[in-house]
Scaffold this motif. Structure first.
Motif, PDB file in Angstrom:
ATOM      1  N   ARG A 187      46.591  41.109  30.749  1.00  0.00           N
ATOM      2  CA  ARG A 187      45.909  39.854  31.058  1.00  0.00           C
ATOM      3  C   ARG A 187      46.895  38.693  31.093  1.00  0.00           C
ATOM      4  O   ARG A 187      46.757  37.778  31.917  1.00  0.00           O
ATOM      5  N   THR A 247      49.014  38.921  34.457  1.00  0.00           N
ATOM      6  CA  THR A 247      48.239  38.610  35.655  1.00  0.00           C
ATOM      7  C   THR A 247      47.643  37.215  35.621  1.00  0.00           C
ATOM      8  O   THR A 247      47.317  36.646  36.668  1.00  0.00           O
ATOM      9  N   GLN A 248      47.480  36.668  34.398  1.00  0.00           N
ATOM     10  CA  GLN A 248      46.785  35.387  34.223  1.00  0.00           C
ATOM     11  C   GLN A 248      45.381  35.457  34.799  1.00  0.00           C
ATOM     12  O   GLN A 248      44.849  34.471  35.337  1.00  0.00           O
ATOM     13  N   GLU A 249      44.774  36.638  34.670  1.00  0.00           N
ATOM     14  CA  GLU A 249      43.423  36.874  35.164  1.00  0.00           C
ATOM     15  C   GLU A 249      42.618  37.656  34.127  1.00  0.00           C
ATOM     16  O   GLU A 249      43.190  38.245  33.212  1.00  0.00           O
ATOM     17  N   GLU A 250      41.318  37.668  34.341  1.00  0.00           N
ATOM     18  CA  GLU A 250      40.439  38.525  33.556  1.00  0.00           C
ATOM     19  C   GLU A 250      39.976  39.672  34.454  1.00  0.00           C
ATOM     20  O   GLU A 250      39.646  39.440  35.627  1.00  0.00           O
ATOM     21  N   TYR A 271      37.675  42.427  36.322  1.00  0.00           N
ATOM     22  CA  TYR A 271      36.268  42.406  36.700  1.00  0.00           C
ATOM     23  C   TYR A 271      35.570  43.720  36.378  1.00  0.00           C
ATOM     24  O   TYR A 271      34.335  43.785  36.362  1.00  0.00           O
ATOM     25  N   PHE A 311      41.766  44.035  38.281  1.00  0.00           N
ATOM     26  CA  PHE A 311      41.817  42.576  38.333  1.00  0.00           C
ATOM     27  C   PHE A 311      41.466  42.056  39.723  1.00  0.00           C
ATOM     28  O   PHE A 311      41.682  42.742  40.723  1.00  0.00           O
ATOM     29  N   PRO A 312      40.945  40.840  39.819  1.00  0.00           N
ATOM     30  CA  PRO A 312      40.542  40.271  41.107  1.00  0.00           C
ATOM     31  C   PRO A 312      41.659  40.237  42.150  1.00  0.00           C
ATOM     32  O   PRO A 312      41.402  40.376  43.344  1.00  0.00           O
ATOM     33  N   SER A 313      42.899  40.058  41.719  1.00  0.00           N
ATOM     34  CA  SER A 313      44.026  40.000  42.653  1.00  0.00           C
ATOM     35  C   SER A 313      44.380  41.362  43.233  1.00  0.00           C
ATOM     36  O   SER A 313      45.200  41.455  44.156  1.00  0.00           O
ATOM     37  N   ASP A 344      41.719  32.935  25.135  1.00  0.00           N
ATOM     38  CA  ASP A 344      42.494  34.156  25.313  1.00  0.00           C
ATOM     39  C   ASP A 344      41.978  35.244  24.379  1.00  0.00           C
ATOM     40  O   ASP A 344      41.758  36.396  24.779  1.00  0.00           O
TER      41      ASP A 344
END
Length: 246
Positions: free
Chosen positions: A106, A109-112, A114, A138-140, A223
């Motif tokens: 996390r 990626t700096q993302e959560e 899905y 992850f969304p990316s 976080d």
């Protein structure tokens, strides 16, 4: 909760809570008491970790596609808290060491994620996950895959794969006073070396600075809440044997 009521700043060992609701109660108590509460992920304080994030964000290895991480060791004593504490209350490998892998993924990626999927090897005597494999989507488009365990040969490392290159990290969680990782881009390979204080010393010094109002928290409440949510979903996935959407 008792420490907050007593007016003490709190550096709480990971994972900070077993459920998101527990973590929220803890942060609310700290806010009410006007004390600092931070989850103790010591690897975040080592310069190696920030440098990894910097390289990924720079695009040097292209678009990050896959994160692979692992953290396993062998526990011989069946009375060890990791094996004797109930699975639903945080016993087992996922919560003890899997939390590093989810936090690391996390952070990079700096993302959560899905959605997540987890599969566990439950011990007949312990009743907890003695081996756990998980995936985070992850969304990316990044996929994070990890395996952790309490009953097989010890191994810790992480690998980052991008569209142009990769990074090999021998010691992602406990880099120590001297750490290094290798960056491969095309046919070129370089090693980055970090020398200084161990991560636990850096964590303690940073927490003191935060408590004195001289620095911002390295691991923020959102976080911790995000990581706890992912761990709970993985635990549920292993129990239900199905993908969990977040």
């Amino acid at each position: 909760l008792k420490a907050a009521e007593a007016g003490k700043h709190i550096l709480c060992e990971k994972p900070m809570a077993v459920t998101v609701e527990e973590a929220q109660r803890m942060f609310a108590a700290a806010e009410k008491a006007k004390v600092l509460l931070m989850e103790a992920f010591m690897y975040r304080f080592h310069p190696q970790t920030a440098r990894l994030r910097e390289i990924v964000a720079s695009g040097e290895i292209g678009e990050l596609r896959v994160i692979r991480s692992r953290f396993s060791f062998t526990i011989g004593d069946p009375k060890n808290v990791r094996l004797s504490f109930p699975y639903e209350r945080g016993g087992g490998g996922l919560m003890d060491v899997g939390c590093y892998c989810t936090s690391f993924s996390r952070y990079l990626t700096q993302e959560e994620p899905y959605q997540v999927f987890g599969a566990a090897q439950f011990g007949e005597e312990s009743g907890v996950d003695e081996g756990f494999v998980g995936t985070l989507s992850f969304p990316s488009g990044v996929l994070a895959v990890f395996d952790v365990g309490l009953k097989f040969h010890g191994d810790t490392r992480a690998d980052l794969m991008g569209t142009k290159g990769s990074i090999e990290i021998p010691a992602p969680w406990k880099p120590g006073a001297r750490a290094s990782f290798k960056v491969r881009v095309g046919r070129e390979t370089r090693e980055e070396v970090f020398e200084g204080k161990p991560e636990f010393v850096l964590e303690a010094e940073s927490f003191q600075a935060m408590a004195e109002g001289l620095a911002e928290p390295m691991v923020r409440p959102e976080d911790t809440l995000g990581n706890t949510k992912v761990l709970c979903a993985l635990r549920e996935s292993a129990q239900r044997r199905e993908v969990i959407r977040l």
